[in-house]
Design an enzyme around this catalytic site. Structure first.
Site, short mmCIF file in Angstrom:
data_model
loop_
_atom_site.label_atom_id
_atom_site.label_comp_id
_atom_site.label_asym_id
_atom_site.label_seq_id
_atom_site.Cartn_x
_atom_site.Cartn_y
_atom_site.Cartn_z
N GLY A 47 0.76 -1.24 0.00
CA GLY A 47 0.00 0.00 0.00
C GLY A 47 0.79 1.29 0.00
O GLY A 47 1.60 1.57 -0.88
N THR A 49 3.18 2.32 1.91
CA THR A 49 4.63 2.18 2.04
C THR A 49 5.25 1.91 0.68
O THR A 49 6.29 2.48 0.32
CB THR A 49 4.98 1.04 3.01
OG1 THR A 49 4.26 1.21 4.23
CG2 THR A 49 6.48 1.01 3.30
N VAL A 77 -7.53 -6.69 3.28
CA VAL A 77 -6.93 -8.00 3.05
C VAL A 77 -5.80 -7.86 2.04
O VAL A 77 -6.06 -7.56 0.86
CB VAL A 77 -7.98 -9.02 2.54
CG1 VAL A 77 -7.32 -10.38 2.32
CG2 VAL A 77 -9.13 -9.13 3.52
N ILE A 138 -5.11 -5.41 11.69
CA ILE A 138 -5.24 -6.87 11.76
C ILE A 138 -4.00 -7.54 11.18
O ILE A 138 -3.33 -8.34 11.82
CB ILE A 138 -6.50 -7.35 11.01
CG1 ILE A 138 -7.76 -6.70 11.60
CG2 ILE A 138 -6.59 -8.87 11.08
CD1 ILE A 138 -7.98 -6.98 13.07
N ARG A 225 17.03 6.69 37.69
CA ARG A 225 18.22 6.26 38.42
C ARG A 225 17.86 5.20 39.46
O ARG A 225 18.60 4.26 39.68
CB ARG A 225 18.90 7.46 39.10
CG ARG A 225 19.59 8.41 38.15
CD ARG A 225 20.29 9.51 38.92
NE ARG A 225 19.35 10.32 39.69
CZ ARG A 225 19.67 11.01 40.78
NH1 ARG A 225 20.90 10.96 41.26
NH2 ARG A 225 18.77 11.73 41.41
N LYS A 287 4.13 17.35 49.81
CA LYS A 287 5.34 16.68 50.29
C LYS A 287 4.96 15.23 50.59
O LYS A 287 4.03 14.98 51.35
CB LYS A 287 5.86 17.37 51.56
CG LYS A 287 7.23 16.90 52.03
CD LYS A 287 8.34 17.46 51.14
CE LYS A 287 9.71 17.24 51.78
NZ LYS A 287 9.93 18.11 52.95
N HIS A 288 5.67 14.28 49.98
CA HIS A 288 5.39 12.85 50.18
C HIS A 288 3.93 12.53 49.91
O HIS A 288 3.28 11.81 50.68
CB HIS A 288 5.79 12.42 51.59
CG HIS A 288 7.23 12.68 51.90
ND1 HIS A 288 8.25 12.34 51.04
CD2 HIS A 288 7.83 13.25 52.97
CE1 HIS A 288 9.41 12.70 51.57
NE2 HIS A 288 9.19 13.25 52.73
N GLU A 340 11.45 21.25 44.78
CA GLU A 340 11.87 20.21 43.84
C GLU A 340 11.25 20.42 42.46
O GLU A 340 11.94 20.32 41.44
CB GLU A 340 11.45 18.83 44.37
CG GLU A 340 12.23 18.36 45.59
CD GLU A 340 13.57 17.75 45.23
OE1 GLU A 340 13.95 17.74 44.04
OE2 GLU A 340 14.25 17.29 46.16
N ASN A 430 -5.79 8.18 57.66
CA ASN A 430 -6.95 8.98 58.02
C ASN A 430 -6.63 10.46 57.81
O ASN A 430 -5.56 10.92 58.20
CB ASN A 430 -7.33 8.74 59.48
CG ASN A 430 -8.00 7.39 59.69
OD1 ASN A 430 -8.85 6.98 58.94
ND2 ASN A 430 -7.62 6.71 60.76
N ARG A 532 -17.51 9.21 51.03
CA ARG A 532 -16.19 9.25 51.67
C ARG A 532 -15.10 9.28 50.59
O ARG A 532 -15.34 8.93 49.44
CB ARG A 532 -15.99 8.07 52.60
CG ARG A 532 -15.64 6.79 51.89
CD ARG A 532 -15.37 5.66 52.88
NE ARG A 532 -14.79 4.51 52.19
CZ ARG A 532 -14.71 3.29 52.69
NH1 ARG A 532 -15.19 3.04 53.89
NH2 ARG A 532 -14.16 2.31 52.00
N HIS A 536 -5.42 5.67 50.19
CA HIS A 536 -4.35 4.90 50.80
C HIS A 536 -3.09 4.92 49.95
O HIS A 536 -3.14 5.26 48.79
CB HIS A 536 -4.79 3.45 51.02
CG HIS A 536 -5.86 3.33 52.07
ND1 HIS A 536 -7.20 3.24 51.75
CD2 HIS A 536 -5.79 3.34 53.42
CE1 HIS A 536 -7.90 3.16 52.88
NE2 HIS A 536 -7.08 3.22 53.90
#
Length: 536
Positions: A47, A49, A77, A138, A225, A287-288, A340, A430, A532, A536
Site C-alpha cells: 500500500g 509504504t 486483506v 489486523i 536512576r 510533600k510525600h 523540587e 486517616n 467518603r 491509601h
C-alpha cells in the site's frame, strides 16, 4: 495440550536477503529502505509504504508478487496469506518446511519492518466509532507476531528508533540471534500494548470498567536512576490517557524527574485541579504525596503565600502546583524556598527567566488542567494480583449536603467546609483538614487513629501561628473536614477544642447519633456528605 518442538537449534547469524516493509508511521522508512537496497536486499512492500518507496526511486516489489493475489476490500486483506505468513514462519533448517516452500512457491522473508495503524492516536482524539474501529490493525499484528515467533530466522522491527541499530547490525549482511531475540521481545510488548488499548477502548464504549480480562499497557518514557529508594529499579511508562498532567507535561528545565518527584507531582496537580482556573488562582504544595498547604487568593502570588503559611517547614523540598499561568511575581517568591518541582498549565517568559536561576529546579508545563470529574482508572499491584478501580471523581459541589445539627452552618462556614472537603479528598487516610477563608490552616494525614489526625492538624496550626507571629492559631473559627466518618465523638471534641465551629464528614458511623449530640452540645454546625474519600 502443548505443541511439541522439533528442537532444531537456531543459527546465530542469518543472512538477510528479503525484507518486507509495511508501516503506518513512515518516519525514516525511505532512508532505511535505501540502505537495505544498497546492501543488495530485496524490498517488498504494501500500500502506502510501497508508494512512498517507489516515489523515492527505490526498486520495490508489491506484496501481491508474494501472494499472487491483489489487495482487496480497501486494503483490509493484503498480507493475510500463506505467501506472506509462510515466508515469515518457515523454519529454514526443517526439511519439511523447505519442501513446502518449494512446492508452493513461498519466498522466505528474513526481515520484517512493521508498525501499526495509529489506533492509540485515533482513540485519544475521540474519533467516532466507525473511524476508531477502522484503525484497528489486523494484518500488522499478525505479521509482527509471526515474525517474532520465528525469530530464530526472522528479524522483526516495530520501532523507527531501532532502524539505526539494525543498519549497524547488518554491517556484514547478517543479524545475530541475540539481536533477533531482543527485537522479538520488543515486538510482542508492542502488540500487547496495542491490544490493551483496543480492549480498554471497548470497555469504555460498553461501560464495562471491570471486564473479565484486564491488561494495562504503557510506553517507556524514561528509565530512572532508582525508585522510591536507591536499591530499587524504576521506570516511567505513559499509558496514552489524554489527561493533562505529569505524564504529558513538557519539562522546561531542571534535572530528570525522580520516581518520588513524579508520584508527588501527580498528587499535587490532581489536587490543584479541584480548583478551576476560571474560579480564581489556587496553589497546592505537596510533600510525600500529602498537601502541606492549599489556598486560593486574589492573585497567584497570594494563593502561593497563603498555601505556604499553612506549614512552611514541611513545604521545604516540596512540589508546587498552580492552576493558572505562573507569573513573574509568584516565581520570584517561589525561588526563595528550596523546591523540587513546579507544575503549572503555562509559564510566562518572565517567570521562566526567574526560575532559570535555579538550574536544578524542575519546571513542568501541561497546557491545561485535568478535569477532576472525568472518569478513569487507577491501579496498584499486590502480591499475585492487580487492584483496579475507577478514579475518585466525586465532587463535593455535586453532593446534596445534609445538615444534621440543630445549628445550620453560616454561608462562610459552608464555603470553608466545601474547601476543606475538596482538599481532604487528596490527603492520605486517616485525613483531617482545617480550613478558613480559602486556606488550609491545619492538615493531619495518614494516621492510624482519626483522633490523632485531628490533634496533629491542630498542632501544625499552632506551630504555623508561632512562625507567622500570630497570637492564636487560624483553626479558631475554622471548618474541619474528615474524609471518612467520625467513629467516635472524641475526634469532633478535639476539633472543637482547636477552635473549629463547623464540621463536614461523610456520616455513616454506628455512633452518628453520639457524634451529632456532641456537636449540638458544643453549639457547632455539622453536615454529612454521604460520600467518603479514603486515600491509601
Amino acid at each position: 495440550m502443548a505443541v511439541a518442538s522439533k528442537k532444531i537449534p537456531a543459527p546465530d547469524q542469518v543472512t538477510v536477503r528479503t525484507a518486507l516493509l509495511s508501516v503506518s508511521d513512515k518516519t525514516g522508512i525511505v532512508d532505511l529502505a535505501r540502505q537495505l537496497h544498497e546492501k543488495g536486499i530485496r524490498l517488498v512492500s504494501t500500500g502506502g509504504t510501497h508508494k512512498a518507496l517507489s516515489e523515492a526511486g527505490l526498486p520495490v516489489d508489491d506484496v501481491s508478487e508474494l501472494t499472487g493475489f491483489p489487495e482487496v476490500m480497501d486494503g483490509r486483506v493484503k498480507t493475510l496469506h500463506p505467501g506472506v505468513h509462510g515466508g515469515l514462519l518457515a523454519i529454514r533448517d526443517d526439511a519439511e518446511h523447505v519442501e513446502a516452500m518449494t512446492k508452493h512457491g513461498i519466498t522466505g522473508i528474513d526481515l520484517a519492518v512493521i508498525n501499526l495503524y495509529p489506533f492509540e492516536e485515533v482513540r485519544a482524539k475521540g474519533e467516532d466509532y466507525p473511524t476508531t474501529v477502522e484503525n484497528i490493525d489486523i494484518g500488522g499484528p499478525a505479521m509482527i507476531r509471526a515474525s517474532a515467533k520465528n525469530h530464530a530466522y526472522v528479524t522483526i522491527l516495530t520501532d523507527p528508533a531501532d532502524y539505526g541499530v539494525l543498519v549497524e547490525e547488518l554491517a556484514s549482511g547478517t543479524t545475530s540471534f541475540a539481536f533477533r531475540r531482543t527485537m522479538a521481545a520488543k515486538a510482542y510488548a508492542r502488540t500487547a500494548a496495542y491490544d490493551t488499548a483496543i480492549s480498554s477502548w471497548f470497555a469504555e464504549v460498553l461501560d464495562t470498567p471491570m471486564p473479565r480480562h484486564r491488561t494495562i499497557g504503557g510506553v517507556l518514557k524514561e528509565e530512572m536512576r532508582y525508585g522510591e529508594n536507591p536499591h530499587q529499579k524504576a521506570a516511567f511508562y505513559v499509558t496514552g490517557e489524554n489527561r493533562p498532567g505529569v505524564a504529558t507535561a513538557t519539562l522546561l528545565q531542571g534535572k530528570q524527574l525522580s520516581y518520588n518527584n513524579i508520584n508527588d507531582t501527580d498528587a499535587a496537580f490532581e489536587l490543584v485541579a479541584e480548583f478551576p482556573a476560571d474560579q480564581g488562582p489556587a496553589c497546592a504544595i505537596i510533600k510525600h504525596a500529602n498537601p502541606c498547604g492549599v489556598a486560593t487568593g486574589s492573585t497567584l502570588l497570594e494563593a502561593y503565600s497563603r498555601a505556604l503559611a499553612c506549614d512552611s517547614t514541611s513545604a521545604f523540598g516540596g512540589i508546587i502546583a498552580l492552576n493558572q499561568t505562573l507569573d513573574a511575581a509568584t516565581a520570584e517568591e517561589i525561588v526563595k524556598l528550596f523546591t523540587e518541582v513546579i507544575i503549572a498549565p503555562e509559564v510566562s517568559d518572565e517567570a521562566k527567566a526567574i526560575i532559570a536561576r535555579k538550574v536544578n529546579l524542575r519546571l513542568l508545563v501541561t497546557g491545561a488542567l485535568p478535569d477532576p470529574r472525568v472518569p478513569g482508572l487507577t491501579a496498584k499491584t499486590v502480591a499475585g494480583g492487580l487492584l483496579v478501580q475507577t478514579r475518585d471523581n466525586g465532587m463535593v459541589e455535586d453532593l446534596e449536603l445534609k445538615v444534621v445539627t440543630k445549628r445550620a452552618p453560616s454561608a462562610q462556614e459552608l464555603i470553608d467546609m466545601k474547601f476543606a472537603f475538596r482538599v481532604a479528598k487528596h490527603v492520605k487516610s486517616n485525613a483531617v483538614v482545617y480550613a478558613k477563608n480559602g486556606q488550609t490552616v491545619g492538615i493531619g494525614a495518614g494516621q492510624m487513629s482519626r483522633v490523632d489526625s485531628v490533634r496533629i492538624a491542630a498542632i501544625k496550626a499552632e506551630e504555623a501561628a508561632k512562625t507567622l507571629g500570630l497570637p492564636k492559631p487560624l483553626t479558631i473559627g475554622s471548618a474541619v473536614a474528615s474524609e471518612a466518618f467520625l467513629p467516635f465523638a472524641d475526634g469532633l471534641l478535639s476539633a472543637v477544642a482547636a477552635g473549629a465551629t463547623a464540621v463536614i464528614q461523610p456520616g455513616g458511623s454506628m455512633r452518628d447519633d453520639e457524634v451529632i449530640a456532641a456537636a449540638d452540645e458544643a453549639g457547632i454546625a455539622m453536615v454529612f456528605t454521604g460520600m467518603r474519600h479514603f486515600r491509601h
